[in-house]
Motif scaffolding. Structure first.
Motif, PDB file in Angstrom:
ATOM      1  N   MET A  35       5.659   7.756  -3.406  1.00 62.50           N
ATOM      2  CA  MET A  35       4.882   6.589  -2.978  1.00 62.50           C
ATOM      3  C   MET A  35       5.324   6.105  -1.599  1.00 62.50           C
ATOM      4  O   MET A  35       4.519   5.698  -0.771  1.00 62.50           O
ATOM      5  CB  MET A  35       5.019   5.464  -4.010  1.00 62.50           C
ATOM      6  N   ASP A  36       6.649   6.143  -1.348  1.00 59.66           N
ATOM      7  CA  ASP A  36       7.154   5.690  -0.057  1.00 59.66           C
ATOM      8  C   ASP A  36       6.623   6.550   1.085  1.00 59.66           C
ATOM      9  O   ASP A  36       6.394   6.050   2.190  1.00 59.66           O
ATOM     10  CB  ASP A  36       8.690   5.717  -0.060  1.00 59.66           C
ATOM     11  N   THR A  37       6.463   7.850   0.820  1.00 63.14           N
ATOM     12  CA  THR A  37       5.949   8.721   1.883  1.00 63.14           C
ATOM     13  C   THR A  37       4.519   8.345   2.251  1.00 63.14           C
ATOM     14  O   THR A  37       4.149   8.372   3.430  1.00 63.14           O
ATOM     15  CB  THR A  37       6.002  10.204   1.459  1.00 63.14           C
ATOM     16  N   TRP A  38       3.710   7.983   1.258  1.00 63.72           N
ATOM     17  CA  TRP A  38       2.339   7.559   1.553  1.00 63.72           C
ATOM     18  C   TRP A  38       2.338   6.231   2.311  1.00 63.72           C
ATOM     19  O   TRP A  38       1.522   6.029   3.224  1.00 63.72           O
ATOM     20  CB  TRP A  38       1.538   7.421   0.260  1.00 63.72           C
ATOM     21  N   LYS A  39       3.250   5.340   1.947  1.00 63.32           N
ATOM     22  CA  LYS A  39       3.347   4.057   2.647  1.00 63.32           C
ATOM     23  C   LYS A  39       3.703   4.274   4.113  1.00 63.32           C
ATOM     24  O   LYS A  39       3.101   3.673   5.014  1.00 63.32           O
ATOM     25  CB  LYS A  39       4.403   3.180   1.965  1.00 63.32           C
ATOM     26  N   ASP A  40       4.678   5.150   4.355  1.00 61.53           N
ATOM     27  CA  ASP A  40       5.069   5.456   5.732  1.00 61.53           C
ATOM     28  C   ASP A  40       3.944   6.179   6.475  1.00 61.53           C
ATOM     29  O   ASP A  40       3.749   5.972   7.678  1.00 61.53           O
ATOM     30  CB  ASP A  40       6.329   6.326   5.737  1.00 61.53           C
ATOM     31  N   ALA A  41       3.219   7.030   5.744  1.00 56.51           N
ATOM     32  CA  ALA A  41       2.108   7.756   6.363  1.00 56.51           C
ATOM     33  C   ALA A  41       1.018   6.785   6.816  1.00 56.51           C
ATOM     34  O   ALA A  41       0.449   6.933   7.908  1.00 56.51           O
ATOM     35  CB  ALA A  41       1.534   8.774   5.379  1.00 56.51           C
TER      36      ALA A  41
END
Length: 238
Positions: free
Chosen positions: A1-7
């Motif tokens: 989920m954090d990767t999508w937030k950063d993306a």
């Protein structure tokens, strides 16, 4: 989920650079909607070629064209083609998964919401000849076409080595292929591309939705695989 937030955070940086294009896309959509509504209310019908061009541009090309110059696919250096902005990001200590997902997010938005709005605006007209299930299938066909186009642009951002001969050959294949397909449609059919997609949605609504879903999911994973392979292959610091 954090990767999508950063993306999404990375993608927002690019959306801010493309705000003029985003507003332009809105006005293009509005102009097309007004034109079609006026013609429809007058009891006339636009030739299928004009309808096809509008759909192909809105779902296949315009969302890419609204991006600012530095975000677009272009010659970067020598035989390296790609997105200068992405190549700059790739030299920074940013997680590669975040980078790839930011490409997908940036490519899908804001084009996808505008494409959905476009289809909703035309729903009263098309629902005169289609039921709800058929119209949903029709919407999915074109939304997935837009998604597939977005994935293509996202994958191209990563970059590649392209010689002048390769550029010439691919230009002939792409532009020549599109031209031949369009000519074939108007010679062999009376409905055009949009009309044929309507017929497919009417005849096979469930299958149309299922195939659209498979194409969207497959396109997502293929795009990620392609980007990983190219990012390992290209030396962005040369």
């Amino acid at each position: 989920m954090d990767t999508w937030k950063d993306a999404f955070w990375l993608a927002k940086m690019e959306w801010k650079k493309s705000w003029i294009g985003i507003f332009s896309l809105f006005f293009i959509l509005l102009a097309i909607a007004v034109m079609y509504t006026v013609v429809w209310n007058d009891g006339d019908q636009l030739p299928s070629i004009f309808i096809d061009i509008a759909f192909l541009l809105l779902f296949g090309l315009v969302p890419y064209m609204i991006r600012s110059k530095e975000l677009q696919y272009q010659k970067v250096d020598g035989e390296i083609w790609g997105s200068p902005f992405f190549m700059m990001l790739n030299t920074l200590p940013i997680d590669k998964e975040v980078l790839m997902k930011s490409r997908l997010v940036q490519a899908l938005f804001p084009g996808l919401p505008f494409q959905l709005l476009f289809l909703i605006l035309f729903s009263p007209m098309l629902l005169e000849s289609m039921d709800i299930l058929e119209y949903i299938a029709f919407m999915l066909i074109w939304l997935v076409f837009g998604v597939a186009s977005a994935f293509t642009y996202a994958a191209s951002d990563v970059g590649d080595r392209i010689t002048p001969m390769m550029l010439l050959v691919w230009s002939i294949i792409i532009y020549g292929g599109v031209t031949l397909i369009l000519v074939w449609f108007y010679v062999k059919t009376d409905t055009g591309i949009v009309g044929l997609s309507m017929e497919a949605a009417k005849a096979f609504p469930i299958w149309s939705m299922a195939v659209s879903g498979v194409i969207a999911v497959s396109g997502y994973y293929y795009c990620k695989h392609y980007m990983v392979k190219k990012m390992k292959k290209i030396d962005y610091l040369k």
